[in-house]
Write a protein that holds these residues in place. Structure first.
Motif, short mmCIF file in Angstrom:
data_model
loop_
_atom_site.label_atom_id
_atom_site.label_comp_id
_atom_site.label_asym_id
_atom_site.label_seq_id
_atom_site.Cartn_x
_atom_site.Cartn_y
_atom_site.Cartn_z
N ASN A 72 0.79 -1.31 0.13
CA ASN A 72 0.08 -0.08 -0.02
C ASN A 72 0.71 1.20 0.08
O ASN A 72 0.84 2.07 1.02
CB ASN A 72 -0.91 0.00 1.38
N GLN A 76 -4.57 6.28 -3.66
CA GLN A 76 -5.39 5.81 -4.59
C GLN A 76 -5.44 6.74 -5.88
O GLN A 76 -5.58 7.79 -5.81
CB GLN A 76 -6.91 5.55 -3.92
N ARG A 78 -7.89 6.14 -9.71
CA ARG A 78 -8.72 5.49 -10.43
C ARG A 78 -8.78 5.95 -11.90
O ARG A 78 -8.75 7.08 -12.10
CB ARG A 78 -10.25 5.40 -9.97
N ARG A 82 -11.39 2.03 -12.73
CA ARG A 82 -10.76 1.10 -12.14
C ARG A 82 -9.74 1.47 -11.35
O ARG A 82 -9.08 2.68 -11.62
CB ARG A 82 -9.84 0.01 -13.46
N ARG A 83 -9.57 0.83 -10.03
CA ARG A 83 -8.46 1.39 -9.30
C ARG A 83 -7.06 0.73 -9.78
O ARG A 83 -7.11 -0.46 -9.91
CB ARG A 83 -8.83 0.92 -7.88
N ASN A 86 -1.70 -0.16 -6.00
CA ASN A 86 -0.74 0.83 -5.29
C ASN A 86 0.72 0.32 -4.76
O ASN A 86 1.24 0.84 -3.70
CB ASN A 86 -1.75 1.00 -3.92
N PHE A 166 -8.61 11.12 -8.53
CA PHE A 166 -7.82 11.03 -7.46
C PHE A 166 -7.80 12.23 -6.39
O PHE A 166 -8.51 13.35 -6.78
CB PHE A 166 -6.20 11.00 -7.92
#
Length: 253
Positions: A72, A76, A78, A82-83, A86, A166
């Protein structure tokens, strides 16, 4: 143009690192086209709103999550709903930088197949005024966008429309930068890192890049900047990190 932007264009070592990155990215993109034949998501995740390849000799700042654990690592993003991944990887980045009144986003995810690197995602995007918002909110700076842009699919060559979303945060890092030794001994560190495979001992290795951890969401100087921190006028990596806010305020006010 701000002082840091001027310095970026006058330091040949920095230009050389960015040119090397472009060369490596071109090789990754070529193999990504091959990988996309078997891995369909690759063909749906590589886009640019500007002509690419291109040399962008500007100071770049990575949108990192608090503690920046390997699974992580970035804040984030997108694209098309769609993400984007990370995770930390060699060659990966999620950076923003300013070119006059435009905000650029440069995000890459990298993986291996048959001993070669390919992109799991590649997003190079320019946002004009009105397509992004940036400002101070309490003790943090927030840079956000929720815009639909025409972009070129770098795998298929087709032009598509994609929604980009974002909200990158840069919190006040005063008192939030701690050495890896201190973090490794803290209960909070163990609580955060033990959530990830390998536990605290393995995950503390992610701090070797800078020699410290930042315990809040933040924008960090790209590793190329940190390699040359003294040439940019900073005593060390920590000093550079503490002055990221100066760069941001120079461009958003």
């Amino acid at each position: 143009m701000c002082e840091l932007c001027d310095k970026a264009k006058s330091i040949p070592e920095y230009q050389a690192l960015l040119e090397k990155m472009v060369k490596e990215d071109k090789q990754r993109m070529e193999f990504s086209k091959e990988a996309a034949k078997e891995l369909r998501p690759v063909s749906e995740s590589c886009f640019s709103s500007v002509k690419w390849p291109v040399n962008l000799i500007y100071p770049m700042f990575e949108a990192r999550a608090a503690y920046a654990v390997p699974n992580n690592y970035f804040q984030q993003l997108r694209v098309g709903g769609r993400r984007m991944g990370n995770a930390f990887a060699h060659g990966a980045m999620r950076s923003v930088f300013f070119v006059r009144d435009q905000l650029f986003l440069f995000s890459k995810g990298v993986n291996f197949k048959k001993g070669k690197e390919f992109f799991t995602s590649f997003v190079l995007l320019n946002l004009k005024k009105g397509e992004y918002q940036a400002g101070e909110k309490g003790t943090k700076i927030v840079i956000r966008a929720n815009a639909e842009k025409p972009v070129k699919n770098l795998i298929t060559g087709k032009v598509e429309k994609k929604k980009i979303a974002f909200a990158f945060q840069h919190h006040n890092v005063e008192g939030r930068i701690v050495s890896k030794e201190r973090v490794a001994d803290s209960a909070r560190f163990r609580e955060v890192y033990d959530k990830y495979k390998g536990g605290a001992r393995m995950k503390s290795a992610s701090m070797d890049l800078e020699g410290y951890a930042v315990t809040v969401h933040h924008l960090s100087p790209h590793p190329y900047l940190l390699q040359l921190c003294s040439k940019f006028g900073y005593e060390d990596n920590k000093d550079f990190q503490l002055h990221v806010k100066d760069y941001l305020l120079e461009h958003i006010k």
